[in-house]
Design a protein around this motif. Structure first.
Motif, PDB file in Angstrom:
ATOM      1  N   ILE A   5       0.855  -1.182   0.000  1.00 17.42           N
ATOM      2  CA  ILE A   5       0.000   0.000   0.000  1.00 17.42           C
ATOM      3  C   ILE A   5       0.892   1.233   0.000  1.00 17.42           C
ATOM      4  CG2 ILE A   5      -1.691   1.301   1.317  1.00 17.42           C
ATOM      5  CD1 ILE A   5      -2.676  -1.362   2.436  1.00 17.42           C
ATOM      6  N   ASP A   6       0.593   2.147  -0.884  1.00 15.34           N
ATOM      7  CA  ASP A   6       1.361   3.387  -0.948  1.00 15.34           C
ATOM      8  C   ASP A   6       0.794   4.356   0.084  1.00 15.34           C
ATOM      9  OD1 ASP A   6       2.929   5.499  -1.571  1.00 15.34           O
ATOM     10  OD2 ASP A   6       2.265   5.686  -3.640  1.00 15.34           O
ATOM     11  N   ARG A   7       1.483   4.496   1.189  1.00 15.18           N
ATOM     12  CA  ARG A   7       1.006   5.350   2.263  1.00 15.18           C
ATOM     13  C   ARG A   7       1.108   6.837   1.915  1.00 15.18           C
ATOM     14  NH1 ARG A   7       1.149   0.830   4.498  1.00 15.18           N
ATOM     15  NH2 ARG A   7       1.008   0.080   6.578  1.00 15.18           N
ATOM     16  N   ALA A   9       0.172   8.126  -0.883  1.00 11.07           N
ATOM     17  CA  ALA A   9      -1.096   8.456  -1.531  1.00 11.07           C
ATOM     18  C   ALA A   9      -2.170   8.742  -0.489  1.00 11.07           C
ATOM     19  CB  ALA A   9      -1.539   7.319  -2.450  1.00 11.07           C
ATOM     20  N   ALA A  10      -2.182   7.957   0.580  1.00  7.39           N
ATOM     21  CA  ALA A  10      -3.162   8.186   1.649  1.00  7.39           C
ATOM     22  C   ALA A  10      -2.916   9.528   2.333  1.00  7.39           C
ATOM     23  CB  ALA A  10      -3.091   7.054   2.663  1.00  7.39           C
ATOM     24  N   ARG A  11      -1.680   9.907   2.473  1.00 11.20           N
ATOM     25  CA  ARG A  11      -1.368  11.214   3.079  1.00 11.20           C
ATOM     26  C   ARG A  11      -1.835  12.349   2.171  1.00 11.20           C
ATOM     27  NH1 ARG A  11       4.573   9.385   4.889  1.00 11.20           N
ATOM     28  NH2 ARG A  11       3.948   8.233   6.740  1.00 11.20           N
ATOM     29  N   TRP A  13      -4.377  12.157   0.072  1.00  5.18           N
ATOM     30  CA  TRP A  13      -5.839  12.185   0.187  1.00  5.18           C
ATOM     31  C   TRP A  13      -6.270  12.839   1.485  1.00  5.18           C
ATOM     32  CZ3 TRP A  13      -6.057   6.438  -1.544  1.00  5.18           C
ATOM     33  CH2 TRP A  13      -6.094   6.384  -2.931  1.00  5.18           C
ATOM     34  N   PHE A  14      -5.550  12.540   2.575  1.00  2.00           N
ATOM     35  CA  PHE A  14      -5.877  13.162   3.858  1.00  2.00           C
ATOM     36  C   PHE A  14      -5.670  14.673   3.784  1.00  2.00           C
ATOM     37  CE2 PHE A  14      -4.704  14.449   8.210  1.00  2.00           C
ATOM     38  CZ  PHE A  14      -5.877  14.097   8.851  1.00  2.00           C
ATOM     39  N   CYS A  17      -8.479  16.608   2.061  1.00  2.00           N
ATOM     40  CA  CYS A  17      -9.744  16.805   2.776  1.00  2.00           C
ATOM     41  C   CYS A  17      -9.850  18.214   3.360  1.00  2.00           C
ATOM     42  CB  CYS A  17      -9.884  15.772   3.888  1.00  2.00           C
ATOM     43  SG  CYS A  17     -10.147  14.108   3.269  1.00  2.00           S
ATOM     44  N   PHE A  54      -6.881  15.197  -4.621  1.00  6.78           N
ATOM     45  CA  PHE A  54      -7.428  13.842  -4.711  1.00  6.78           C
ATOM     46  C   PHE A  54      -6.934  13.152  -5.980  1.00  6.78           C
ATOM     47  CE2 PHE A  54     -11.061  15.346  -1.937  1.00  6.78           C
ATOM     48  CZ  PHE A  54     -10.697  14.560  -0.857  1.00  6.78           C
ATOM     49  N   GLY A  57      -3.329  12.125  -5.580  1.00  7.43           N
ATOM     50  CA  GLY A  57      -3.252  10.920  -4.757  1.00  7.43           C
ATOM     51  C   GLY A  57      -3.661   9.676  -5.515  1.00  7.43           C
ATOM     52  N   PHE A  61      -1.414   6.461  -6.179  1.00 12.53           N
ATOM     53  CA  PHE A  61      -1.868   5.141  -5.749  1.00 12.53           C
ATOM     54  C   PHE A  61      -1.775   4.124  -6.887  1.00 12.53           C
ATOM     55  CE2 PHE A  61      -5.232   1.994  -4.969  1.00 12.53           C
ATOM     56  CZ  PHE A  61      -4.813   1.521  -3.733  1.00 12.53           C
TER      57      PHE A  61
END
Length: 71
Positions: A5-7, A9-11, A13-14, A17, A54, A57, A61
Motif C-alpha cells: 500500500i502506498d502510504r 497516496a493516503a497522506r 488524500w488526507f 480533505c 485527490f 493521490g 496510488f
C-alpha cells in the motif's frame, strides 16, 4: 514492492480533505459578505484545489508517476 500500500497516496488524500472541507464551509456564507464574489471564488478555489489533490493521490496510488502539473 508489489502489492504494498502506498502510504504517501493516503497522506495526499488526507491533505486533500482540508481544502475541500474549508471551501465547502465558506460557500454557504457568501451572502454575509459585502462583495459575495470574493468568498465564492475563494471557496470554489479551495474545493477545486482539494479535488486536484485527490487526483494527485489517485495517480500516486495507481503508480502513474509524473509531474504534479500533469495531474
Amino acid at each position: 514492492m508489489p502489492g504494498a500500500i502506498d502510504r504517501f497516496a493516503a497522506r495526499i488524500w488526507f491533505a486533500a480533505c482540508s481544502p475541500t472541507v474549508s471551501g465547502g464551509v465558506i460557500l454557504p456564507f457568501r451572502h454575509l459578505s459585502a462583495v459575495p464574489v470574493i468568498p465564492a471564488v475563494a471557496g470554489n478555489g479551495l474545493v477545486i484545489f482539494g479535488f486536484w489533490l485527490f487526483r494527485v493521490g489517485a495517480r500516486r496510488f495507481h503508480t502513474v508517476f509524473g509531474s504534479w502539473l500533469a495531474a
